[in-house]
Design a protein around this motif. Structure first.
Motif, PDB file in Angstrom:
ATOM      1  N   ASP A  44       0.881  -1.224  -0.001  1.00 27.81           N
ATOM      2  CA  ASP A  44      -0.081   0.076  -0.090  1.00 27.81           C
ATOM      3  C   ASP A  44       0.762   1.356   0.117  1.00 27.81           C
ATOM      4  OD1 ASP A  44      -1.993  -1.766   0.202  1.00 27.81           O
ATOM      5  OD2 ASP A  44      -2.689  -1.271   2.127  1.00 27.81           O
ATOM      6  N   TYR A  45       2.057   1.279   0.517  1.00 26.47           N
ATOM      7  CA  TYR A  45       3.037   2.483   0.534  1.00 26.47           C
ATOM      8  C   TYR A  45       3.943   2.323  -0.398  1.00 26.47           C
ATOM      9  CZ  TYR A  45       0.295   3.574   4.971  1.00 26.47           C
ATOM     10  OH  TYR A  45      -0.540   3.860   5.690  1.00 26.47           O
ATOM     11  N   ALA A  46       4.224   1.511  -1.333  1.00 32.48           N
ATOM     12  CA  ALA A  46       5.261   1.540  -2.253  1.00 32.48           C
ATOM     13  C   ALA A  46       5.572   2.778  -3.111  1.00 32.48           C
ATOM     14  CB  ALA A  46       5.285   0.362  -3.091  1.00 32.48           C
ATOM     15  N   ASN A  47       4.212   3.235  -3.409  1.00 33.65           N
ATOM     16  CA  ASN A  47       4.209   4.563  -4.320  1.00 33.65           C
ATOM     17  C   ASN A  47       3.995   5.769  -3.488  1.00 33.65           C
ATOM     18  OD1 ASN A  47       3.997   2.910  -6.786  1.00 33.65           O
ATOM     19  ND2 ASN A  47       2.058   2.643  -6.656  1.00 33.65           N
ATOM     20  N   ARG A  48       3.979   5.740  -2.125  1.00 37.78           N
ATOM     21  CA  ARG A  48       3.857   6.785  -1.426  1.00 37.78           C
ATOM     22  C   ARG A  48       5.077   7.232  -0.513  1.00 37.78           C
ATOM     23  NH1 ARG A  48      -1.787   5.714   1.811  1.00 37.78           N
ATOM     24  NH2 ARG A  48      -2.502   4.057   0.531  1.00 37.78           N
ATOM     25  N   VAL A  49       6.112   6.221  -0.648  1.00 32.94           N
ATOM     26  CA  VAL A  49       7.406   6.499   0.181  1.00 32.94           C
ATOM     27  C   VAL A  49       8.425   5.738  -0.691  1.00 32.94           C
ATOM     28  CG1 VAL A  49       6.209   6.237   2.357  1.00 32.94           C
ATOM     29  CG2 VAL A  49       7.446   4.331   1.589  1.00 32.94           C
ATOM     30  N   GLU A  50       9.608   6.075  -0.216  1.00 27.03           N
ATOM     31  CA  GLU A  50      10.930   5.569  -1.141  1.00 27.03           C
ATOM     32  C   GLU A  50      11.648   4.934  -0.039  1.00 27.03           C
ATOM     33  OE1 GLU A  50      15.064   6.878  -3.185  1.00 27.03           O
ATOM     34  OE2 GLU A  50      13.907   8.293  -2.405  1.00 27.03           O
ATOM     35  N   PHE A  51      11.390   3.172  -0.306  1.00 27.08           N
ATOM     36  CA  PHE A  51      12.323   2.379   0.488  1.00 27.08           C
ATOM     37  C   PHE A  51      13.588   2.443   0.122  1.00 27.08           C
ATOM     38  CE2 PHE A  51       7.850   0.107   0.183  1.00 27.08           C
ATOM     39  CZ  PHE A  51       7.456   0.388   1.442  1.00 27.08           C
ATOM     40  N   VAL A  52      14.263   2.240   0.988  1.00 19.54           N
ATOM     41  CA  VAL A  52      15.888   2.524   0.838  1.00 19.54           C
ATOM     42  C   VAL A  52      16.485   1.376   1.410  1.00 19.54           C
ATOM     43  CG1 VAL A  52      15.942   4.886   0.361  1.00 19.54           C
ATOM     44  CG2 VAL A  52      16.136   3.853   2.640  1.00 19.54           C
TER      45      VAL A  52
END
Length: 221
Positions: A44-52
């Protein structure tokens, strides 16, 4: 509350998170809830945050079962990789010397130090400790260390996650111990990470740095 701006919040994915993500569904209630929360964060959050992520994570997830390790690596293959810097080594050493992170889990100090130095807003883990005071004393803005459920639902889980154990978390401990056993000091780990970084750069992996010196950020240390 998470407020989204044009620049997506950076969320550091620690080893335990990806382990929960790819693990087989558990029938145990608490474990299943943690797996659902991890999948919800990822989906749900892949497009709302930047995973690093960091080289330490990429190396830790290779330990253990071969099939599971490959699944973990595939999941992480598209994430932004943070660069190891001299400032991260210094902060990691302070975390270890202060006893905030056990000496036999040196890579956890690297997780926290690199995420903090690069100004990452959130470090998500199912095995976390709140040690922001040391980071602040070193001159860095505090990082929010939380579980996926805390990040999504904005409240602490009722279960005491530090005392709760389960097969996935125990396997993560074994993976971390196997990886950390290869090094006798934080200096050895840092040297290894730099060598791995150069090797992966030659292989085409792109590293980024969000670090801003106190002079650039206009903050006093």
């Amino acid at each position: 509350m998470i407020y989204y701006t044009k620049e997506k919040p950076k969320v550091y994915i620690e080893t335990t998170v990806v382990s929960y993500l790819v693990a087989r569904h558990s029938a145990e209630a608490t474990l299943a809830a943690w797996q659902r929360a991890t999948r919800q964060l990822w989906e749900d959050y892949a497009n709302r945050v930047e995973f690093v992520v960091l080289d330490v994570v990429l190396d830790e997830v290779k330990e253990g079962d071969t099939t599971a390790a490959q699944q973990r690596l595939e999941v992480l293959s598209t994430l932004t990789v943070l660069e190891t810097l001299p400032e991260t080594d210094l902060l990691a050493r302070k975390l270890l010397n202060a006893g905030a992170v056990p000496q036999n889990f040196r890579s956890d100090a690297e997780h926290i130090a690199i995420a903090t130095v690069h100004g990452v807003e959130y470090l998500v883990s199912w095995n976390h400790k709140h040690i922001n005071q040391i980071c602040q004393e070193a001159g860095f803005n505090p990082i929010t260390i939380c579980t996926p459920a805390e990040l999504i639902q904005e409240f602490q889980m009722k279960e005491d996650i530090e005392n709760y154990t389960d097969p996935i978390l125990e396997e993560c401990y074994r993976m971390k111990e196997a990886f950390n056993a290869k090094f006798n000091s934080i200096e050895e780990l840092s040297a290894y990470l730099r060598a791995r970084q150069e090797e992966r750069k030659r292989q085409g992996v792109k590293y980024v740095s969000y670090y801003k010196s106190p002079e650039e950020s206009g903050e006093d240390t």
